[in-house]
Design an enzyme around this catalytic site. Sequence first.
Site, short mmCIF file in Angstrom:
data_model
loop_
_atom_site.label_atom_id
_atom_site.label_comp_id
_atom_site.label_asym_id
_atom_site.label_seq_id
_atom_site.Cartn_x
_atom_site.Cartn_y
_atom_site.Cartn_z
N TRP A 131 -3.94 -17.36 -1.79
CA TRP A 131 -4.72 -16.98 -0.34
C TRP A 131 -5.93 -16.52 -0.88
CZ3 TRP A 131 -2.33 -17.02 4.36
CH2 TRP A 131 -3.34 -16.35 5.57
N TRP A 168 -0.08 -22.50 9.33
CA TRP A 168 0.16 -22.30 10.77
C TRP A 168 0.62 -23.51 11.56
CZ3 TRP A 168 0.70 -18.48 7.80
CH2 TRP A 168 0.05 -17.39 7.76
N GLU A 195 2.09 -16.20 -0.97
CA GLU A 195 0.57 -15.81 -1.06
C GLU A 195 0.45 -14.94 -2.15
OE1 GLU A 195 -0.22 -13.93 2.45
OE2 GLU A 195 0.49 -15.23 4.00
N ASN A 200 5.74 -15.69 9.27
CA ASN A 200 5.06 -15.19 8.19
C ASN A 200 5.10 -13.81 8.26
OD1 ASN A 200 2.58 -14.93 6.57
ND2 ASN A 200 1.62 -13.98 8.57
N GLU A 201 5.54 -13.15 7.08
CA GLU A 201 5.75 -11.92 6.73
C GLU A 201 6.77 -11.00 7.53
OE1 GLU A 201 1.98 -10.99 3.97
OE2 GLU A 201 1.73 -10.64 6.07
N TYR A 243 -0.05 -8.71 -3.14
CA TYR A 243 -1.39 -8.21 -2.90
C TYR A 243 -1.69 -6.83 -3.60
CZ TYR A 243 -2.01 -12.03 0.58
OH TYR A 243 -2.21 -13.16 1.18
#
Length: 490
Positions: A418, A135, A373, A251-252, A332
Site C-alpha cells: 500500500w 476498489w 495491505e 475492505n477492513e 501497519y
Amino acid sequence: METVFKGRARARVSLIHFFVRRFAVAVAAIFLLTDGRHAHVDLAPVEILGGADVDTLAQRPNVNGASSSEVIADEQWRMVKTRGNQFVVGDRPFYVNGFNAYWLMILAVDPSTRGKVTEVFQQAAAVGLTVCRTWAFNDGGWRALQKSPSVYDEDVFKALDFVASEARKYRIKLILSLINNWDGYGGKAQYVKWARDDGGLNFTSDDDFFSDQTVKGYFKNHVKNMLTRVNTYTSVMYKDDPTILAWELMNEPRCTSDPTGNKLQEWIQEMAFHVKSIDPDHLVEVGAEGFYGPSSPARLPANPNTYAGQVGTDFIRNHRVLGVDFASVHIYPDTWMSGATLEAQLQFVASWMEAHIADAEGTLGGMPVVFTEFGASTKARKSGGFNATTRDQLIQAVYGQLLDSTRRGGAGAGALLWQVFPEGTDYMDDGYGVVLPRAAATARIMSTHSKELAVFNSRCAWSCRWGCRREQQSEDVDDDMPFVSRMNLA
C-alpha cells in the site's frame, strides 16, 4: 517474464539434454536455498525485469517490452485456484508480489487522467508485480459507480471495464473489493443511509449494515450486478474473467457494536455463500486486517494492541467460513504501534506474519494467506516515524518472511504494497505512496523479490524447458506434495 511454453516438449530427451537439465536444476536449487532477504541490497542502478532501468519505467509499454496490444493466449491466462496452502494457475504455483491502487476506476472515468491507469500498470509490470487490489465500488457522492441502490453510472462502470482490460494487457490480476467498512467512497454508512432515507427505518449504528435485511438486499444486488457485468472492452462477463483473481467481501470489516464477532461472522457466511452461488469459479476473501478475536484467546497477545481484539473481527473464526478460499491480513506497524522504535515495529511485523502463516497452515487446515495491505507513511511526524529508507527496511522484512515461507512450501502466498502511484498524482498521496520512477531503491527491492518468486512460479519451466514431458513428471511426483519440495525432486 518471457513465456516459457512455446511448444510441446519433445517426447524423449537426449543424453546431452539430460545432463544440461540436471545442471540447471542444481544451480536453481542452490539459488533457492540461499537466503534471499534484501538486508544488503546494493545501490547499483536498479535492474528491472526485462533489463530496463528506473529511468525507463514511465515510458515502458509493457513487461518484456511487449506492445500493450499483445494479448496473452487464452490458454495461458487462466483462473487462479488454490491447492492446499498455495495458489496455482493450471498446475504451476502462483506466488504473488503485488500492490494496491484503490483509485484506478475513478481516474479512468476522466479521459484526461485515464492514461494514469495504463502508466501505473506499465511501471508495476516492469518490476514484476502480478496482482493489483483496487476498489470495485464508489457508493454515492462524487463520480459514484452506484448512485443509489442498483442504479449505476454507466460511464463509471465502463471505467472499471477499462481497468480490467488494461490489467490483462500487462499480465496483472485483480483483487476487486466490493464495499468499504469506512466512509471513504461511500462504504457501509452509505448503504445504511439509503435504507434510512428510503424507508424511514430506525437504525442504531452503521453496523446495522451487517444485520438489516433491506441493507443486505441492497448489497447482494450490487454483488450480482458486479459479477454478471459484461465488460464493454473485452465482452467477457466479470464472473468468467481470469483477470480477476478474487472478490473481496469488504475492505477492513469491523463491527465494534458486537465485540463477540457473531454479527460480522453471520454476514461473512451469508455473503460468501451469495458470491459463490453466482460465481463458483473465482476465489473469495474476507478483506480482514487479521486481528485475533474471542475464538482464539491464546492468540490475543499477538495483536498489536488490546483494542484490536474488540472490534468484532476474529481471524480464525472468519476464515473457517465455507466459501472463503484464502486468508487476508494487513500490516501497519506505524499506526498500530505509534511511537514504538523501528526495531520494535519490525519485530512485530515478523511475529505477526509468522503467527498468521502458521495458523493458515495449521489451525485453518491449510489455506494461502496474503498480506493484502502493508506499508508505512513517510509523512508522519512522530517518534518512530518512517522515512523512505526505513520504509524500504519494512518492505525487505515483509519480503524476507514470505521467502522463508515459500522455500518450504508454506502458506505465505504473497503481499501487496500500500500503495503505488504514477507520476503527477501527489495530490492523492496519503504518505504511503510509492512512485516507482522516483524511488530507485524501492523499485530495485520489488524487482529483486519478483525475480525470486518467478523462480518458484516457473517450476514447470525448470522441468520442461529441457525437453522432459510433464506427463512423466506427474507419474513420478505426488500432486499433494508442496511445489517447492517437488522442485527439488526434479
